[in-house]
Design a protein around this motif. Structure first.
Motif, PDB file in Angstrom:
ATOM      1  N   ARG A  88     -15.731  25.174  -2.351  1.00  0.00           N
ATOM      2  CA  ARG A  88     -16.446  23.892  -2.281  1.00  0.00           C
ATOM      3  C   ARG A  88     -16.337  23.122  -3.595  1.00  0.00           C
ATOM      4  O   ARG A  88     -16.241  21.885  -3.600  1.00  0.00           O
ATOM      5  N   GLU A  89     -16.354  23.838  -4.705  1.00  0.00           N
ATOM      6  CA  GLU A  89     -16.248  23.170  -5.998  1.00  0.00           C
ATOM      7  C   GLU A  89     -14.913  22.456  -6.163  1.00  0.00           C
ATOM      8  O   GLU A  89     -14.790  21.544  -6.981  1.00  0.00           O
ATOM      9  N   LYS A  90     -13.922  22.854  -5.364  1.00  0.00           N
ATOM     10  CA  LYS A  90     -12.590  22.258  -5.481  1.00  0.00           C
ATOM     11  C   LYS A  90     -12.298  21.209  -4.422  1.00  0.00           C
ATOM     12  O   LYS A  90     -11.440  20.350  -4.623  1.00  0.00           O
ATOM     13  N   ILE A  91     -12.992  21.267  -3.290  1.00  0.00           N
ATOM     14  CA  ILE A  91     -12.657  20.338  -2.209  1.00  0.00           C
ATOM     15  C   ILE A  91     -13.739  19.298  -1.944  1.00  0.00           C
ATOM     16  O   ILE A  91     -13.448  18.269  -1.332  1.00  0.00           O
ATOM     17  N   GLU A  92     -14.952  19.549  -2.404  1.00  0.00           N
ATOM     18  CA  GLU A  92     -16.059  18.650  -2.077  1.00  0.00           C
ATOM     19  C   GLU A  92     -16.315  17.662  -3.225  1.00  0.00           C
ATOM     20  O   GLU A  92     -16.371  18.060  -4.396  1.00  0.00           O
ATOM     21  N   PRO A  93     -16.510  16.374  -2.918  1.00  0.00           N
ATOM     22  CA  PRO A  93     -16.907  15.422  -3.959  1.00  0.00           C
ATOM     23  C   PRO A  93     -18.229  15.811  -4.606  1.00  0.00           C
ATOM     24  O   PRO A  93     -18.414  15.628  -5.811  1.00  0.00           O
ATOM     25  N   GLU A  94     -19.147  16.349  -3.807  1.00  0.00           N
ATOM     26  CA  GLU A  94     -20.437  16.825  -4.304  1.00  0.00           C
ATOM     27  C   GLU A  94     -20.711  18.168  -3.642  1.00  0.00           C
ATOM     28  O   GLU A  94     -21.207  18.229  -2.509  1.00  0.00           O
ATOM     29  N   PRO A  95     -20.387  19.279  -4.334  1.00  0.00           N
ATOM     30  CA  PRO A  95     -20.500  20.607  -3.716  1.00  0.00           C
ATOM     31  C   PRO A  95     -21.885  20.947  -3.183  1.00  0.00           C
ATOM     32  O   PRO A  95     -22.001  21.706  -2.225  1.00  0.00           O
ATOM     33  N   ARG A  96     -22.939  20.382  -3.792  1.00  0.00           N
ATOM     34  CA  ARG A  96     -24.290  20.687  -3.311  1.00  0.00           C
ATOM     35  C   ARG A  96     -24.561  20.064  -1.949  1.00  0.00           C
ATOM     36  O   ARG A  96     -25.463  20.508  -1.220  1.00  0.00           O
ATOM     37  N   TYR A  97     -23.805  19.039  -1.606  1.00  0.00           N
ATOM     38  CA  TYR A  97     -23.970  18.358  -0.319  1.00  0.00           C
ATOM     39  C   TYR A  97     -22.603  18.293   0.374  1.00  0.00           C
ATOM     40  O   TYR A  97     -21.982  17.230   0.450  1.00  0.00           O
ATOM     41  N   PRO A  98     -22.121  19.421   0.859  1.00  0.00           N
ATOM     42  CA  PRO A  98     -20.758  19.492   1.400  1.00  0.00           C
ATOM     43  C   PRO A  98     -20.549  18.599   2.614  1.00  0.00           C
ATOM     44  O   PRO A  98     -21.427  18.465   3.465  1.00  0.00           O
ATOM     45  N   ARG A  99     -19.360  18.004   2.671  1.00  0.00           N
ATOM     46  CA  ARG A  99     -18.975  17.167   3.813  1.00  0.00           C
ATOM     47  C   ARG A  99     -17.896  17.828   4.644  1.00  0.00           C
ATOM     48  O   ARG A  99     -17.734  17.499   5.821  1.00  0.00           O
ATOM     49  N   PHE A 100     -17.128  18.725   4.042  1.00  0.00           N
ATOM     50  CA  PHE A 100     -16.028  19.385   4.744  1.00  0.00           C
ATOM     51  C   PHE A 100     -16.390  20.799   5.200  1.00  0.00           C
ATOM     52  O   PHE A 100     -16.231  21.137   6.358  1.00  0.00           O
ATOM     53  N   LEU A 101     -16.848  21.600   4.261  1.00  0.00           N
ATOM     54  CA  LEU A 101     -17.123  23.016   4.539  1.00  0.00           C
ATOM     55  C   LEU A 101     -18.630  23.188   4.706  1.00  0.00           C
ATOM     56  O   LEU A 101     -19.377  23.287   3.731  1.00  0.00           O
ATOM     57  N   LEU A 102     -19.055  23.198   5.950  1.00  0.00           N
ATOM     58  CA  LEU A 102     -20.479  23.159   6.284  1.00  0.00           C
ATOM     59  C   LEU A 102     -21.018  24.549   6.587  1.00  0.00           C
ATOM     60  O   LEU A 102     -20.315  25.400   7.137  1.00  0.00           O
ATOM     61  N   THR A 103     -22.276  24.756   6.246  1.00  0.00           N
ATOM     62  CA  THR A 103     -22.970  25.994   6.591  1.00  0.00           C
ATOM     63  C   THR A 103     -23.686  25.811   7.922  1.00  0.00           C
ATOM     64  O   THR A 103     -24.420  24.841   8.114  1.00  0.00           O
ATOM     65  N   GLU A 104     -23.420  26.718   8.842  1.00  0.00           N
ATOM     66  CA  GLU A 104     -24.152  26.758  10.110  1.00  0.00           C
ATOM     67  C   GLU A 104     -25.150  27.900   9.980  1.00  0.00           C
ATOM     68  O   GLU A 104     -24.793  29.067  10.092  1.00  0.00           O
TER      69      GLU A 104
END
Length: 232
Positions: free
Chosen positions: A203-219
Motif C-alpha cells: 500500500r505504501e507503494k501503490i496508494e496516494p494515501e496508504p491510510r485511506y486505500p483506494r486500490f487495495l481494500l480491506t474486507e
C-alpha cells in the motif's frame, strides 16, 4: 554444477550453520556460510545469491541492518529471516525490515528447503508465455517481472511483486489471508501477520494515501480486495 542456485546463510551458531549448509548442498544448492555480520556485510557488497538466509541476532552487524542493506542493493533479492525470536511482534518487526519470509528456531530443515525452493522457482521462472496486460493505472509485464504505475516502473521486492501480480490477476475478488499465503507464499498454513505486513508495504507503494486505500481494500473479517473502480 552449472546453473546451480546459490544460497548465502548468515548464522553465528556454528552447529546450525553447518547443518543447514550441508543439508542445502545435499539438495543441489551452492551454499556460502558466514558466521558474523561484518563478514556478511562485506560479502553482500559483491555478487548476490539467489536467496539470502539471515539470522536476526548476529555479532558485529545485526540481521536487521544486513536486511536493510541487502534490500537497498537489490529490491528483488529473496530474504528469509531465521531467528530464535518467536513472538508475533518480533516476526512482524523482521518483515518490516524488508524480509520476505520468517522462520523461527527450532525449525524443520525440510520446511526451510521448501521455502528456498519456492523462492528460487518463482524468481527463476521466465513466464515467457504470459502476455502483458493493463488494469487501470497499472501495466504488468510478467515476462520481465515488471509492474508500471502511470508508466513508471515500480520498485518491488520479489514477494511484493508476487503479491501484487496475484492481486492484479484477481481484481474484485475477495482474497482471504489463507488464499494469499497458499497462492503467493506456497504455504498450506502460516502466520497471517506475514500477509498483513506485506499488504501494508505494498500500500505504501501503490496508494496516494496508504491510510485511506483506494486500490487495495480491506474486507473486514474476510480478507482483501483489489479494485481500480472509482479509484481515479
Amino acid at each position: 554444477m552449472e546453473n546451480q542456485p546459490s544460497v548465502t546463510i548468515v548464522e553465528d551458531d556454528a552447529t546450525v550453520l553447518s547443518v543447514v549448509t550441508e543439508y542445502l548442498r545435499g539438495r543441489g544448492y551452492s551454499v556460502t556460510g558466514i558466521s558474523d555480520g561484518i563478514q556478511a556485510r562485506d560479502a553482500l557488497r559483491g555478487p548476490l545469491p539467489d536467496v539470502l538466509i539471515l539470522d536476526r541476532m548476529l555479532p558485529g552487524v545485526g540481521g536487521d541492518e544486513l536486511c536493510r542493506q541487502a534490500r537497498a542493493a537489490s529490491p528483488q533479492l529473496p530474504i528469509i529471516m531465521l531467528t530464535a525470536l518467536d513472538a508475533v511482534e518480533e516476526r512482524i518487526d523482521g518483515l518490516e525490515h524488508g524480509a520476505d519470509d520468517y522462520i523461527a528456531k527450532p525449525f524443520s530443515l525440510r520446511e526451510l528447503q521448501l521455502r528456498v525452493d519456492a523462492m528460487v522457482r518463482r524468481t527463476r521462472s521466465s513466464h515467457v508465455s504470459s502476455e502483458p496486460f493493463t488494469l487501470g493505472q497499472f501495466r504488468v509485464d510478467p515476462a520481465h517481472r515488471k509492474i508500471l504505475l502511470d508508466g513508471n516502473e515500480m520498485t518491488l521486492t520479489t514477494r511484493e511483486y508476487e503479491l501484487f501480480l496475484f492481486l492484479l490477476q484477481n481484481p474484485e475478488r475477495v482474497l482471504s489471508r489463507d488464499d494469499i499465503l497458499r497462492e503467493v507464499w506456497g504455504w498450506s498454513f502460516g502466520e497471517a501477520s506475514t500477509v498483513t505486513v506485506h499488504v501494508r508495504r505494498l500500500r505504501e507503494k501503490i496508494e496516494p494515501e496508504p491510510r485511506y486505500p483506494r486500490f487495495l481494500l480491506t474486507e473486514w473479517g474476510k480478507g482483501y480486495r483489489f479494485t481500480v473502480k472509482d479509484a481515479a
